[in-house]
Scaffold this active site. Structure first.
Site, short mmCIF file in Angstrom:
data_model
loop_
_atom_site.label_atom_id
_atom_site.label_comp_id
_atom_site.label_asym_id
_atom_site.label_seq_id
_atom_site.Cartn_x
_atom_site.Cartn_y
_atom_site.Cartn_z
N ASP A 35 0.82 -1.21 0.00
CA ASP A 35 0.00 0.00 0.00
C ASP A 35 0.86 1.27 0.00
O ASP A 35 2.07 1.22 0.22
CB ASP A 35 -0.90 0.02 1.24
N TYR A 84 6.03 -9.83 7.12
CA TYR A 84 6.00 -8.39 7.31
C TYR A 84 6.45 -8.07 8.74
O TYR A 84 6.28 -8.87 9.65
CB TYR A 84 4.59 -7.84 7.14
#
Length: 263
Positions: free
Chosen positions: A52, A110
């Site tokens: 994103d 992540y």
């Protein structure tokens, strides 16, 4: 025809995410244009993850095909010469023709970084989320345990998420403080993630760590599938894609950076 895999590192602050779109600057477009400048033909760049806006990466992965005979190290040097300072190719690997970074990716890791303490440190501003109060890491790990395994994560995705299924598998979620550092790091490995899912997981665990919700509230959110039962969406700047894991290609998961060290 050669199939080349790029490991890409970037500071996502000035980007509108990975995926190419009309107008805003994206990682995919910057890298694609740099490749086409070198090979002098159109390329299709297949990325392993759609990060994103504002999200960073240490080792994003993407591949493209070309008949160019430029050596691998020549590609790395040439591409970096055509990329801005917030984006770099850290390794180029030749892979078999059928390999695709998007479809061969079976898991991603992540990290979400949190800065805690009485003073906000500007050095960490663009890669962490600052909060004045300390976090109860033991409670956060207790809640994280409830997220492991296969679940429907409907409560942990953005309302605009278009994925047909909310079912995902979480292999590991760990919360720990970096030794001698003001940073608390949440590390998440899963087979795939919904839109904003890691950021919502992070926001939820922070609320647990601040004693604003119980660890058991996470189980309730998984059961209800209601977005309102999970925590806030943590800011994008704290999130970094660390590693992409590939089925049948363990050596491709993390780039070898030893060649980049000065001799």
């Amino acid at each position: 025809m050669r199939n080349l895999l790029l490991h890409i590192q970037f500071d996502g602050t000035a980007f509108s995410g990975w995926q190419e779109q009309d107008g805003p600057r994206t990682i995919q477009e910057d890298v694609r244009r740099a490749i086409e400048t070198m090979v002098q033909h159109d390329v299709q760049l297949s990325g392993a993850s759609r990060t994103d806006k504002g999200v960073h990466a240490e080792a994003h992965a993407a591949n493209f095909k070309t008949e160019s005979t430029i050596p691998l190290e020549g590609f790395r040097r040439g591409l970096n010469a055509n990329l801005a300072d917030d984006l770099a190719i850290v390794q180029v690997t030749e892979v078999e023709e059928r390999f695709d970074a998007r479809y061969n990716a079976v898991a991603k890791t992540y990290q979400y970084r949190l800065q805690t303490g009485p003073t906000r440190l500007p050095h960490h501003h663009w890669n962490s989320w600052y909060m004045r109060n300390e976090l109860d890491i033991e409670r956060m790990n207790e809640a994280a345990e409830l997220l492991l395994g296969v679940h429907k994560f409907g409560a942990f995705r953005a309302r605009g998420c278009t994925s047909h299924s909310a079912e995902r598998r979480m292999y590991a979620i760990d919360v720990e403080r970096e030794t001698g550092s003001p940073l608390v790091v949440i590390t998440v490995t899963g087979n795939a993630f919904l839109r904003n899912m890691v950021r919502i997981l992070a926001g939820t665990l922070v609320e647990v760590g601040e004693h604003r919700r119980t660890p058991q509230s996470v189980a309730h959110a998984l059961e209800s599938q209601e977005r309102s039962d999970a925590g806030i969406t943590a800011p994008a700047r704290g999130l970094t894609l660390k590693t992409v894991h590939f089925e049948g290609y363990p050596r491709l998961g993390k780039p070898d950076l030893s060649a980049l060290k000065p001799s």
